[in-house]
Each structure stands twice: as structure tokens, then as C-alpha cells.
Design a protein around this motif. Structure first.
Motif, PDB file in Angstrom:
ATOM      1  N   ASP A  13       0.885  -1.414   0.300  1.00 21.74           N
ATOM      2  CA  ASP A  13      -0.001   0.183   0.188  1.00 21.74           C
ATOM      3  C   ASP A  13       0.810   1.131  -0.004  1.00 21.74           C
ATOM      4  N   PHE A  14       1.760   1.347   0.994  1.00 19.55           N
ATOM      5  CA  PHE A  14       3.400   2.402   0.623  1.00 19.55           C
ATOM      6  C   PHE A  14       3.143   2.652  -0.437  1.00 19.55           C
ATOM      7  N   LYS A  21       1.682   9.053  -6.470  1.00 20.84           N
ATOM      8  CA  LYS A  21       1.567  10.023  -6.609  1.00 20.84           C
ATOM      9  C   LYS A  21       3.014  10.769  -7.147  1.00 20.84           C
ATOM     10  N   LEU A  22       3.691   9.929  -6.915  1.00 21.00           N
ATOM     11  CA  LEU A  22       5.311  10.397  -8.101  1.00 21.00           C
ATOM     12  C   LEU A  22       4.865  10.759  -9.516  1.00 21.00           C
ATOM     13  N   GLN A  31      10.454   4.497 -14.734  1.00 22.29           N
ATOM     14  CA  GLN A  31      11.481   3.682 -13.465  1.00 22.29           C
ATOM     15  C   GLN A  31       9.885   3.504 -12.946  1.00 22.29           C
ATOM     16  N   ALA A  32       9.105   4.227 -12.376  1.00 24.86           N
ATOM     17  CA  ALA A  32       8.430   4.360 -11.856  1.00 24.86           C
ATOM     18  C   ALA A  32       6.695   3.721 -11.823  1.00 24.86           C
ATOM     19  N   LEU A  33       6.820   3.515 -13.467  1.00 26.41           N
ATOM     20  CA  LEU A  33       6.104   2.704 -14.140  1.00 26.41           C
ATOM     21  C   LEU A  33       6.479   1.441 -13.772  1.00 26.41           C
ATOM     22  N   ILE A  34       7.614   2.008 -14.190  1.00 24.84           N
ATOM     23  CA  ILE A  34       7.642  -0.395 -14.160  1.00 24.84           C
ATOM     24  C   ILE A  34       7.706  -1.015 -12.316  1.00 24.84           C
ATOM     25  N   ALA A  35       7.476   0.116 -11.934  1.00 24.55           N
ATOM     26  CA  ALA A  35       8.127   0.217 -10.160  1.00 24.55           C
ATOM     27  C   ALA A  35       7.168  -0.490 -10.007  1.00 24.55           C
ATOM     28  N   LEU A  36       6.030   0.600 -10.180  1.00 23.12           N
ATOM     29  CA  LEU A  36       4.114   0.581  -9.861  1.00 23.12           C
ATOM     30  C   LEU A  36       3.537  -0.717 -10.307  1.00 23.12           C
TER      31      LEU A  36
END
Length: 136
Positions: A13-14, A21-22, A31-36
Motif C-alpha cells: 500500500d505504501f 503520487k510520483l 522507472q516509476a511505472l515499471i516499479a508500480l
């Protein structure tokens, strides 16, 4: 009384909140899309993982790993034909980690299908062809 969440659920959840948000501030942050997408999939929210993979495909059309991850999302959702098309595209674009492909639990649905072995044979033939021509 509130139900206690498992420790790992709190982490999911965190992480989801953080990356969402990012991405509101930087919607094309790869990189944020991949991680999400990875967090959604790990949490079992395969539809949201697929949505992220589709966004990534729009941003990185020729990235074999993006197409591989898209195949995994389709497989997890039981969309086998779409999964095979994406996996074939990943291999055509240069995806080469066949050791992982053979044991990736996300692709379990594909390994049960006769098309899987056929796809691997074609990929192996292509690899041999390329190696022969690179040696010249």
C-alpha cells in the motif's frame, strides 16, 4: 477493532501510494511505472498491472522487456492469445533470458499450451541463425 494487515500488505500500500503520487507529477517516469506495475502484480492486482504495462508499451514500443512483462500480465489474467502475441514480440525485439522464461511463474499458463514449445523452437532457430551470421 481494526483488522491488522500483514506487514507486507502495508508495504504494498505504501509503495503503491508513493509511485502513484510520483506519477501524478511525472506521468512518463519509466522507472516509476515499471516499479508500480511490479507492485500491483505482486499484490495480485493484475488488471492494474496490465494497465501499467499497456502504458509502458505506448512509451517504449521497441523494448523487449516491456513486451515480456505485458505477456506476463496477460498470462496472469488468462488472456493466453494476447500473452503469446506479446511474448513473440518480446523475442522478436531481442528478449533473450530464456532460462528465466522457462521458470517464470507468471508464464505458467503459457507453458501448458503447445504453442509455447513451438515459440521456443523458433526463437532458438533465430538465435542460431544470428550467431552464425555474427561470426562471419
Amino acid at each position: 477493532a481494526r483488522k491488522k494487515k500483514k506487514a507486507r500488505e502495508i508495504d504494498y500500500d505504501f509503495e503503491i501510494s508513493f509511485f502513484e503520487k510520483l506519477l501524478k507529477m511525472r506521468p512518463h517516469f519509466i522507472q516509476a511505472l515499471i516499479a508500480l506495475g511490479n507492485v500491483y502484480t505482486q499484490k495480485g492486482d493484475y488488471e492494474k498491472g496490465l494497465a501499467i504495462d499497456l502504458r509502458l508499451r505506448e512509451l517504449r514500443r521497441d523494448d523487449p522487456t516491456v513486451h515480456y512483462n505485458l505477456a506476463c500480465s496477460y498470462s496472469l489474467l488468462g488472456r493466453i492469445n494476447d500473452a503469446f502475441l506479446s511474448l513473440k514480440r518480446a523475442i522478436d525485439l531481442g528478449y533473450e533470458d530464456f532460462d528465466y522464461l522457462l521458470r517464470d511463474p507468471d508464464l505458467e499458463n503459457l507453458r501448458k499450451d503447445k504453442r509455447f514449445q513451438c515459440l521456443l523452437k523458433k526463437a532458438a532457430s533465430k538465435q542460431l541463425f544470428l550467431k552464425k551470421h555474427d561470426a562471419r
